[in-house]
Write an enzyme that holds these catalytic residues in place. Sequence first.
Site, short mmCIF file in Angstrom:
data_model
loop_
_atom_site.label_atom_id
_atom_site.label_comp_id
_atom_site.label_asym_id
_atom_site.label_seq_id
_atom_site.Cartn_x
_atom_site.Cartn_y
_atom_site.Cartn_z
N ASN A 1 -16.93 -20.52 -24.56
CA ASN A 1 -15.60 -20.46 -25.18
C ASN A 1 -15.80 -20.54 -26.69
O ASN A 1 -16.13 -21.60 -27.21
CB ASN A 1 -14.76 -21.64 -24.67
CG ASN A 1 -13.41 -21.73 -25.37
OD1 ASN A 1 -13.01 -20.80 -26.08
ND2 ASN A 1 -12.71 -22.83 -25.18
N TRP A 2 -15.59 -19.41 -27.35
CA TRP A 2 -15.84 -19.38 -28.79
C TRP A 2 -14.69 -19.96 -29.61
O TRP A 2 -14.78 -20.01 -30.83
CB TRP A 2 -16.13 -17.94 -29.22
CG TRP A 2 -17.51 -17.47 -28.85
CD1 TRP A 2 -18.50 -18.20 -28.23
CD2 TRP A 2 -18.07 -16.18 -29.10
NE1 TRP A 2 -19.62 -17.44 -28.07
CE2 TRP A 2 -19.39 -16.19 -28.60
CE3 TRP A 2 -17.59 -15.00 -29.68
CZ2 TRP A 2 -20.23 -15.08 -28.67
CZ3 TRP A 2 -18.43 -13.89 -29.75
CH2 TRP A 2 -19.73 -13.93 -29.26
N LYS A 3 -13.61 -20.33 -28.94
CA LYS A 3 -12.46 -20.92 -29.65
C LYS A 3 -12.10 -20.02 -30.84
O LYS A 3 -12.12 -18.81 -30.70
CB LYS A 3 -12.77 -22.37 -30.02
CG LYS A 3 -13.22 -23.17 -28.79
CD LYS A 3 -13.30 -24.64 -28.99
CE LYS A 3 -13.75 -25.29 -27.66
NZ LYS A 3 -13.73 -26.74 -27.68
N HIS B 1 -6.53 -25.05 -21.44
CA HIS B 1 -7.53 -25.82 -22.19
C HIS B 1 -6.84 -26.98 -22.90
O HIS B 1 -5.70 -26.85 -23.35
CB HIS B 1 -8.23 -24.90 -23.21
CG HIS B 1 -9.43 -25.55 -23.82
ND1 HIS B 1 -9.33 -26.49 -24.82
CD2 HIS B 1 -10.76 -25.41 -23.55
CE1 HIS B 1 -10.55 -26.90 -25.14
NE2 HIS B 1 -11.44 -26.26 -24.39
N GLU C 1 -7.09 -28.12 -25.74
CA GLU C 1 -6.63 -27.82 -27.11
C GLU C 1 -5.29 -27.09 -27.08
O GLU C 1 -4.46 -27.25 -27.98
CB GLU C 1 -7.71 -27.03 -27.87
CG GLU C 1 -8.89 -27.94 -28.22
CD GLU C 1 -10.23 -27.24 -28.32
OE1 GLU C 1 -10.27 -26.00 -28.39
OE2 GLU C 1 -11.26 -27.95 -28.33
N GLU D 1 -13.05 -30.88 -17.88
CA GLU D 1 -13.42 -31.15 -19.27
C GLU D 1 -12.80 -32.47 -19.72
O GLU D 1 -11.63 -32.52 -20.11
CB GLU D 1 -12.90 -30.05 -20.19
CG GLU D 1 -13.54 -28.70 -19.95
CD GLU D 1 -13.60 -27.89 -21.24
OE1 GLU D 1 -14.64 -27.29 -21.46
OE2 GLU D 1 -12.63 -27.87 -22.00
N GLY E 1 -16.69 -31.52 -28.03
CA GLY E 1 -17.04 -31.41 -29.45
C GLY E 1 -17.48 -32.72 -30.08
O GLY E 1 -17.58 -32.83 -31.30
N SER F 1 -19.51 -31.02 -24.66
CA SER F 1 -20.81 -31.28 -25.30
C SER F 1 -22.00 -30.87 -24.44
O SER F 1 -23.02 -31.56 -24.39
CB SER F 1 -20.92 -32.75 -25.72
OG SER F 1 -19.94 -33.06 -26.70
N GLY G 1 -18.56 -24.87 -25.51
CA GLY G 1 -17.94 -24.55 -26.79
C GLY G 1 -19.02 -24.33 -27.85
O GLY G 1 -19.65 -23.27 -27.91
N GLY G 2 -19.27 -25.35 -28.66
CA GLY G 2 -20.17 -25.24 -29.82
C GLY G 2 -21.51 -24.60 -29.52
O GLY G 2 -21.99 -23.75 -30.28
O1 LIG Z 1 -14.18 -24.99 -23.77
C1 LIG Z 1 -15.14 -25.65 -24.13
C2 LIG Z 1 -15.04 -27.07 -24.31
O2 LIG Z 1 -13.90 -27.43 -25.01
C3 LIG Z 1 -16.30 -27.78 -24.73
O3 LIG Z 1 -16.54 -27.68 -26.10
P1 LIG Z 1 -17.94 -28.27 -26.67
O4 LIG Z 1 -19.02 -27.70 -25.84
O5 LIG Z 1 -17.98 -27.84 -28.09
O6 LIG Z 1 -17.85 -29.76 -26.49
#
Ligand SMILES: O=C[C@H](O)COP(=O)(O)O
Length: 241
Positions: A9-11, A96, A98, A165, A171, A204, A225-226
């Site tokens: 997920n590149w957000k 999600h 967010e 999640e 994050g 994470s 994510g990151g």
């Molecule tokens: O969609 C992905 C998640 O929100 C995880 O994000 P993260 O891997 O940066 O903690």
Amino acid sequence: MRKIVIAGNWKMFKTQAESEEFLRGFLPELEETPSIREVVLCPPFTNLNVMSKYLHGSRVSLGAQNVHWAENGAYTGEIAAPMLLEIGVRYVIIGHSERRQYFGETDETVNLRLKAAQKYGLTPILCVGETKQQRDAGETEKLISYQLKHDLVDIDQTKLVIAYEPIWAIGTGDTCESAEANRVIGLIRSQLTNNKVPIQYGGSVKPNNIDEIMAQSEIDGVLVGGASLEPDSFARIVNYQ
Ligand SMILES: O=C[C@H](O)COP(=O)(O)O
């Protein structure tokens, strides 16, 4: 055997040019990846079209980060399922944390989006999970049961992926212990009517913890994510041991 789904997920990261640069580094790393692992990239909407062309014929599927429930209409700023389908999108992240936290997403709108995705043949990745406050108050199980009960009304569980999640792990570098993630995911599975639904862990996930996470019996993949933003890092995750 349940399907393994590994999604990035590149957000709100990466321009089109940056997406193409990523793919140039990432795709060659997938040559040895077992075919049972479904690899999905969910970039911002603006990158979907160019990435779809680039990924044509590759083993990577495209996902969007949201979808509206109407087929079209006066909904400024939203995207409809037929628009995603036309450019080759196959998955969509829905609910999600967010979106729930910053953009007023509720279990009711999550349910509407899930239904629309399935109606048009997109596979939803439904996100559920508790806050730190809810975990500390011992409310994790209750919250997740509530989300599942309301989000999954009239949803076809044969065309669904779920991501657990824990919000406090997103994050932060504060990964949920893999045994605990496995326990909660087992609990999620016990509330489903179809025990073949792939259930991911997210929060994470990094190259240094992916092997332990994927060794858990209930965990069928990860939502990253990151660590999905760099080709080497995401390739290491996809190619876990
Ligand atoms: O969609 C992905 C998640 O929100 C995880 O994000 P993260 O891997 O940066 O903690």
